[in-house]
Scaffold this active site. Structure first.
Site: not given
Lengths: 346, 78
Positions: B10, B13
């Protein structure tokens, strides 16, 4: 005093700055109506009562109002949420019976910080510590559906009654849908590896000071308001156009009470439509003003916000297709019942 | 030392990976930064919220993206 200590104290003070700004926020919010009147009728010198003035007034008033409300409430919610975590919620839910577990999971779903990108680790973490599938679903339904952005927008554009109706019916759907899924015993439709998973030791929560909590409130504002402000503006701009130009009762024929099919239709349209609450609610509020029924509008909003395609795609990693369809079916049915109910009451 | 970023790809991250690399570079540490995207391996660390940062197989923090300076402070302490 050493320079370092001075800087440290200054940093501490800055953390409390948002609390000092509160009176300024209140003054601005309380005088917004007057400020808008002054800007539209005096500075722009527009005639009262034309379509354009109506639309412009609506836009100039609603955008700062909603953004002010969002900033304050998300700041507070950010602080409140720092007291909750998925880890703590999991602990609270362990060993709870089906119905109690569903009620608790749905309620905790409102306050526990949740991001759909963490849906998978959260799902796995819950299942792995023995929380029943149905209880886990109550959490997964409530968390995205009853979010602070939706509640603030409903409060700002519809009033507290509608916001309360939305929260309570959302809770009702999350509790019953989770309970139904639990009673259906659908564990066979969860991917096999999920139940074989060995998760590591549960982690302890970080201890936070109050100034860190204020900081997390600020971060929530930066993160969420920074993301949704553009949708708020676009949503209110479309809403303002509808408000000023669409004739009264225009929506009554196809989104009104007499059109029974409007509830299932709006749920069907709402599921694949992926928009966030910030964009959809201002438009829906304008539609209601033009004769759309509250139940139909509520069903539409819940389908758009609560059942999103991207989340289904993420969940597909751990759930087999029949369970995803059951999930959509059960929640969709719940939303429709709410829609019909409100159309028959109001 | 070895730094692992846990997360399934995502946006946050990626932000954390970037911040961790910057922190390592600014401190001139001899450390490798690798990304762990396999959910089964992520769960083995007991993490329920991504992204998380693992330093030498120990979870340092999870569920947030701290600033580069905060990451630097945490790395110095260890």
């Amino acid at each position: 005093m050493t320079k370092k200590l001075e800087i440290h104290l200054l940093k501490q003070w800055i953390n409390y700055l948002p609390l000092i700004l509160l009176p300024a926020w209140y003054l601005l919010y309380a005088n917004l109506h007057r400020l808008t009147d002054g800007l539209v009728y005096t500075i722009f010198d527009l005639p009262m009562g034309t379509h354009f003035t109506e639309s412009l007034w609506f836009f100039v008033f609603e955008v700062p109002k909603v953004l002010l409300l969002l900033t304050l409430i998300i700041f507070c919610v950010g602080i409140i949420r720092s007291y909750f975590s998925p880890e703590r919620t999991r602990k609270a839910l362990e060993g709870k019976s089906l119905f109690t577990g569903n009620v608790m999971a749905a309620s905790l779903g409102i306050v526990t910080p949740f991001c759909s990108c963490s849906a998978i680790p959260l799902f796995l973490g819950f299942i792995e510590s023995g929380i029943p599938l149905g209880v886990t679903f109550s959490f997964l339904i409530a968390a995205p559906m009853i979010n602070e952005v939706a509640v603030v927008l409903l409060f700002g554009l519809f009033g507290w009654k509608t916001a309360l109706i939305y929260v309570s019916t959302g809770l009702f759907i999350a509790i019953t849908a989770g309970w139904v899924i639990g009673r259906l015993h659908l564990e066979k439709w969860v991917e096999g590896w999920v139940y074989e998973l060995k998760a590591g030791a549960h982690l302890e929560d970080e201890k936070l000071s109050f100034s860190t909590r204020i900081k997390s409130g600020l971060e929530a504002v930066k993160d969420i308001v920074g993301k949704v402000w553009i949708y708020v503006i676009i949503g209110i701009a479309v809403g303002a156009g509808v408000h000023g130009y669409v004739p009264q009762d225009f929506m009554a024929s196809f989104m009104g009470k007499s059109a029974w099919y409007s509830v299932p239709l709006s749920v069907l349209i709402g599921i694949p439509l992926y928009s966030n609450a910030a964009g959809i609610i201002p438009i829906v509020s304008a539609l209601i003003e033009k004769g759309a029924a509250l139940g139909t509008a509520l069903a539409f909003m819940m389908a758009v916000i609560g059942l999103s395609l991207p989340e289904m795609i993420i969940l597909r990693k751990v759930l087999k297709m029949p369970l995803i369809f059951t999930f959509i079916g059960v929640v969709g049915a719940g939303i429709m019942i709410v829609g019909f109910l409100f159309n028959s009451i109001f | 030392m070895e730094i692992k970023i846990l997360g399934s790809g995502c946006a946050n991250c990626k932000n954390l990976e970037k911040a961790a690399r910057e922190a390592v570079a600014e401190l001139n540490l001899d450390a490798s930064v690798v990304k762990e995207e396999d959910i089964v391996k992520i769960m083995a660390y007991g993490v329920m919220r991504t992204p998380a940062l693992v330093l030498d197989e120990k979870v340092l923090f999870y569920g947030r993206v701290p600033s580069v300076s905060e990451i630097k402070e945490m790395l110095i302490k260890k």
